[in-house]
Design an enzyme around this catalytic site. Structure first.
Site, PDB file in Angstrom:
ATOM      1  N   CYS A  76      -3.890  -1.322   2.318  1.00 53.39           N
ATOM      2  CA  CYS A  76      -4.366  -2.389   1.444  1.00 53.39           C
ATOM      3  C   CYS A  76      -3.397  -2.665   0.309  1.00 53.39           C
ATOM      4  CB  CYS A  76      -5.739  -2.030   0.888  1.00 53.39           C
ATOM      5  SG  CYS A  76      -6.376  -3.249  -0.295  1.00 53.39           S
ATOM      6  N   CYS A  81      -4.093  -6.138   1.862  1.00 54.30           N
ATOM      7  CA  CYS A  81      -4.855  -7.018   0.958  1.00 54.30           C
ATOM      8  C   CYS A  81      -4.066  -7.515  -0.244  1.00 54.30           C
ATOM      9  CB  CYS A  81      -6.088  -6.287   0.432  1.00 54.30           C
ATOM     10  SG  CYS A  81      -6.900  -5.205   1.606  1.00 54.30           S
ATOM     11  N   GLY A 149      -0.167  15.892   7.365  1.00 54.25           N
ATOM     12  CA  GLY A 149      -1.020  17.046   7.612  1.00 54.25           C
ATOM     13  C   GLY A 149      -1.569  17.065   9.019  1.00 54.25           C
ATOM     14  N   TYR A 218      -7.329 -12.043  11.984  1.00 55.43           N
ATOM     15  CA  TYR A 218      -7.249 -12.526  10.605  1.00 55.43           C
ATOM     16  C   TYR A 218      -5.886 -12.217   9.997  1.00 55.43           C
ATOM     17  CZ  TYR A 218      -8.221  -7.754   8.899  1.00 55.43           C
ATOM     18  OH  TYR A 218      -8.160  -6.406   8.629  1.00 55.43           O
TER      19      TYR A 218
END
Length: 512
Positions: A76, A81, A149, A218
């Site tokens: 994001c 975003c 990890g 999208y």
């Protein structure tokens, strides 16, 4: 003799205590280790630490195939975003400048956009967020490790940094929040060698120029939208339908608007190969699935937006029996985000059946942390989560699509109220508002509870966010009709809906 017997019993009890203590009161390095420093992982770790747990976060970003790297914060913040919305804003400003002439602003006819200026500003903002996340972790006493990890056992994690240095951490609980990365169509020759993805486009130093966007998710439409909006020749190649999973009437309005404002679409086409010509241009060969004919064209950039894959392969999940969906690669989770191993949890994009949305991962992460600490037993509710597609004409929605509502309840059991409206801002600017549309899907019976709300128009995210609150409070059609709107706004049209699809009447809004 009785005293001797009681002594033997005490010795036996003491031996039992000695042998069972390592199992019941094992000392761990941490109470919680979160693997993945995206929005969900950071929210979970900070919440747990704030409530008194000893917490560590492991986050390492494997560079993209093009070598793109970024900092703490996940998709994001770095390649989703945040940079997307800022570049969308750049495109909206271009449209606003054109509108401004109609409002009396004296603006030169010739305008151009400078990609490096925009990219540097966007990237600097992203870096500031990266730094902010590191400061927040430090302030909340969360140990941050820039390492990948993987599981050794259900309580032990092997951590490795970019130089190959290893360390081992033990923990009571583990949360996986590693997110996903864009897919490449590996069956298309040249796709990986010459193409880019959303992992790269926001970090390009120079303009991608003439661009082919392959895919109709999208991500694909948002990227194509802002590329067109800043003046680039942009084509979207669609194999089947656009915005799969969204309401298809609304999807059609979104792509119709994009086509009207300059984005080209190659419908029902699929790429066959990508070649790099001596000129440096990329020659793309594709198949028209209708005519079965092959076509070719050249582009400066090819952006693949054909889906995302969860980052689960390197976690060594099978070592301790964490179950995954073999088809999707995602981790199977219960309602409380628990995996098949009791102390291991998964949130966000890697969890099977969860919306791939930042706010849901954040909320789920916080609620999970509170449950692990024993502070709450509240579960995350994934129904009726609002979202917005930031295409040139924004599309916001919450609840069911019309197709899904029909599937669940039957066409005769739902009522669809709708309206075509014209934003006031579009009037003086003489902009076409054909695709500005609202629909609210309700059950026909009783108080007509609202099942879905859909809106295309300016600031769709801001509009939809407010109305989504109503879904948490049992929103009905009557509630909408009894709400006094704010005039003049686009959002007020939702409170005035009175024409149903079933009636066949013209749903165009006229007058105030």
């Amino acid at each position: 003799m009785a005293a001797f017997s009681r002594g033997r019993q005490r010795i036996k009890a003491f031996r039992t205590l000695i042998f069972t203590r390592p199992f019941t009161a094992r000392k761990f390095d941490y109470d919680l280790v979160v693997i993945g420093g995206g929005s969900g992982g950071l929210a979970c770790s900070k919440e747990a630490a704030q409530l008194g747990h000893r917490v560590a976060v492991l986050d390492y970003v494997e560079p993209s195939l093009k070598g793109t790297k970024w900092g703490l914060g996940g998709t994001c913040v770095n390649v989703g975003c945040i940079p997307k919305k800022l570049m969308h804003q750049a495109a909206l400003l271009g449209t606003a400048v054109k509108d401004a002439r109609k409002y009396g602003w004296q603006i030169p006819e010739s305008l151009s956009h400078d990609w490096p200026t925009m990219a540097e500003a966007v990237q600097n903002h992203v870096r500031s967020i990266n730094w902010g996340h590191r400061v927040q972790l430090q302030d909340k006493k969360v140990k941050y490790l820039n390492m990948s990890g993987s599981l050794v056992d259900r309580h032990t994690i092997r951590a490795v940094n970019d130089k190959g240095k290893e360390m081992t951490l033990t923990t009571k609980n583990i949360v996986f929040a590693t997110g996903g990365r864009p897919k490449y169509p590996t069956h298309v020759p040249g796709a990986m060698e010459f193409g880019i993805t959303s992992d790269d486009v926001f970090w390009l130093r120079e303009s991608p120029k003439k661009t082919l966007v392959v895919g109709a998710s999208y991500v694909a439409l948002e990227c194509a939208g802002f590329l067109t909006g800043i003046g680039l020749d942009t084509t979207v190649m669609v194999r089947s339908i656009a915005l799969r999973g969204f309401d298809q009437q609304m999807s059609g309005l979104v792509t119709d608007y994009m086509e009207a404002y300059g984005t080209k679409f190659s419908w029902r086409c699929t790429p066959k190969s990508v070649e790099k010509l001596p000129s440096g241009l990329l020659q793309v060969t594709w198949m028209d699935l209708k005519s079965k004919e092959e076509h070719k064209d050249t582009f400066n950039s090819v952006l693949w937006a054909v889906g995302r894959a969860p980052e689960t392969k390197s976690l060594n999940l099978e070592k301790v029996g964490v179950e995954i969906n073999k088809e999707t690669g995602k981790i199977i989770v219960a309602a409380d985000e628990a995996t098949s191993v009791p102390n291991i949890f998964a949130i966000g994009d890697i969890a099977e059946g969860r919306p791939e949305l930042t706010p849901t991962a954040i909320k789920a992460g916080k609620l999970l942390a509170r449950r692990l600490v024993g502070h709450s037993d509240e579960l995350m509710h994934y129904e009726n989560v609002a979202t917005t597609v930031f295409t040139p004409l924004e599309y916001g929605c919450v609840g069911l699509s019309e197709e899904e509502a029909e599937k669940r309840h039957g066409k005769d059991q739902i009522e669809v109220y709708h309206a075509f409206y014209k934003p006031l801002e579009f009037t003086v600017a003489e902009r076409d508002a054909t695709q500005c549309y609202i629909k609210v899907i309700c059950l026909r019976e009783g108080e007509q509870p609202v099942l879905g709300l859909h809106f295309t128009g300016p600031n769709a995210g801001e509009v939809t966010q407010g109305f989504s609150l109503g879904f948490q409070c049992g929103l009905t059609y009557g509630h909408l009709r009894n709400t006094v709107g704010i005039h003049p706004t686009c959002a007020e049209e939702l409170t005035k809906l009175n024409i149903t699809k079933r009636s066949g009447l013209d749903a165009t809004v006229t007058g105030c």
